[in-house]
Each structure stands twice: as C-alpha cells, then as structure tokens.
Design an enzyme around this catalytic site. Structure first.
Site, PDB file in Angstrom:
ATOM      1  N   PRO A  95       1.119  -1.183   0.365  1.00 38.76           N
ATOM      2  CA  PRO A  95      -0.132   0.027   0.162  1.00 38.76           C
ATOM      3  C   PRO A  95       0.964   1.100   0.117  1.00 38.76           C
ATOM      4  CG  PRO A  95      -1.160  -1.629   1.321  1.00 38.76           C
ATOM      5  CD  PRO A  95       0.275  -2.477   1.263  1.00 38.76           C
ATOM      6  N   GLU A 123       2.653  -7.505   8.758  1.00 40.18           N
ATOM      7  CA  GLU A 123       2.707  -5.964   8.730  1.00 40.18           C
ATOM      8  C   GLU A 123       3.857  -5.180   7.449  1.00 40.18           C
ATOM      9  OE1 GLU A 123       1.460  -3.307  10.728  1.00 40.18           O
ATOM     10  OE2 GLU A 123      -0.420  -4.826  10.871  1.00 40.18           O
ATOM     11  N   ARG A 161      -1.161  -9.436 -21.564  1.00 37.93           N
ATOM     12  CA  ARG A 161      -1.800  -8.486 -22.482  1.00 37.93           C
ATOM     13  C   ARG A 161      -1.393  -7.193 -23.407  1.00 37.93           C
ATOM     14  NH1 ARG A 161      -5.935  -5.778 -22.482  1.00 37.93           N
ATOM     15  NH2 ARG A 161      -7.170  -6.398 -22.937  1.00 37.93           N
ATOM     16  N   ASP A 176      -7.711   0.822 -25.855  1.00 42.12           N
ATOM     17  CA  ASP A 176      -7.779  -0.042 -24.402  1.00 42.12           C
ATOM     18  C   ASP A 176      -7.913   1.396 -23.382  1.00 42.12           C
ATOM     19  OD1 ASP A 176      -7.862  -2.567 -24.076  1.00 42.12           O
ATOM     20  OD2 ASP A 176      -6.370  -3.023 -23.237  1.00 42.12           O
TER      21      ASP A 176
END
Length: 223
Positions: A95, A123, A161, A176
C-alpha cells in the site's frame, strides 16, 4: 515474459486456474507468459523455516525478516541473469507504493523480459529489504489487502495482455481505456446486435457507416 513470484503461499498460484484460461492460458501455451513460483520459506535458514519476527520499537503484528528475503531475491536474480543476461526489476506489492497504471504496464511490457514480484504478508517487510533489494514499490489502490498475491495477479494480467502476440488483434490493447492512443482516457461505449433491445437503441451514427462521424462520436465519449 517471465514472472518470478516470491510468496509465502505458492498454492495461491500453483493451484489457481486463473492463468490457465482465456487469453492468459493461450499466452502460456505460446510460451509468451512464464510463471515461476518461489516459496520464501524454502530460503529460511531457521530450523523451523521461520520468516517473521516482532518489530523493534514494539507495535502490532509481525514483520518478514531480512535473511530469507535477501537470499530468495538474490537467487532469483541470479537465475534471471543466467537466462537473459540481466535480471528484471524487483517489484514489491505494498500500500506504500505508487499506484499501478496503464503507462507503467506498457513500460514494463516493452522494456523487460522478466520481472520479480515480491508478495508481502503480515505487517510488511523489514525496511532494509525495501532499501537494498527493491527497485519499485507498487500499490493497486488506496486500501489494504492481507497480502501481495492478488496485486501480483493484477500486474501479471495487465502486463501480459500488452506483450506482442498475446492478443489476436494488436489494436485491442492500443485502444484500451487509459491507452496512449485514447489520450489516457476511459474508452468510449460499445454496442452490438440487436440495434433495438427493449426500446433501447444503438446510436444512429454507429449504424451509419460514416467512419469519420463514428470516430468523432467516439472521441466525444472519451472520459
């Protein structure tokens, strides 16, 4: 492209059929996608294969320790160097990282033959690993998951992809959402037959055969 995945839960990938179907499954058959899964515990020198410990300074949870992470990353980098002459970047899924994006996926697909994905747990990992062994830190959103395995899958899918030969039509990825051709905007709406379904009609311009008008309409719908 070769993806080396470092994880405490190899079965998340080895027993997961996600990469065996559709576009990714075909990419594996064509050897355009190669997955190598490494259990971080296998590199622990602890007799119980311990890979975590309490944080200095106190606090909740456990941290993944330096030794098995340093050793596993070094081993995988050596393997990639033997195979390709150089090792790809080590990407830590966290994160704390920069948000993943289409331009980042395009750059990796274009630049590297292999990458190393480090899946954290608990953690997190010892800061010394982040400073000395990690090249990039990537997040897939402003929320917290229980580990880096799901983000790793997202990166593998979005990069694969873009590899030449994976998609049947190269224009599929070039147009895209968030692609360079569309100005990094979201793609325009799509419609298929029938032209009228329960009173909901396909815009007339898309049925006109006027390619210039269709292109103008599509550009107006980018967001």
């Amino acid at each position: 492209m070769r993806f080396d995945i470092l994880t405490l839960f190899p079965s998340f990938f080895t027993e997961n059929p996600y990469f065996d179907y559709s576009i990714l499954g075909e990419a594996k058959k064509k050897r355009l996608l190669e997955l190598k899964i490494h259990n971080i515990r296998d590199y622990s020198t602890d007799k119980h294969h311990k890979v975590d410990d309490t944080p200095y300074g106190g606090g909740a949870g456990m941290l993944m320790t330096c030794q098995p992470l340093f050793d596993s990353i070094e081993a995988v980098k050596n393997s990639q160097q033997k195979a390709y002459g150089e090792a790809g970047p080590v990407i830590f899924l966290t994160p704390h990282g920069k948000n993943w994006s289409q331009p980042k996926a395009e750059k990796i697909a274009r630049k590297y033959k292999s990458i190393i994905l480090l899946c954290g747990r608990y953690e997190g990992i010892d800061q010394r690993v982040r400073e000395m062994m990690v090249d990039q830190e990537i997040s897939i959103g402003n929320y917290v998951l229980t580990g880096g395995e799901l983000p790793a899958m997202a990166l593998i899918d979005s990069i694969t992809r873009l590899i030449p030969g994976v998609l049947g039509n190269t224009n599929s990825s070039e147009e895209d959402s968030f692609s360079k051709k569309l100005g990094r905007k979201r793609e325009y709406p799509h419609y298929t037959k029938p032209a009228d379904f329960r009173g909901m009609k396909v815009p007339e311009v898309l049925q006109s055969g006027n390619h210039g008008a269709i292109e103008k309409w599509r550009k107006s719908k980018l967001s």
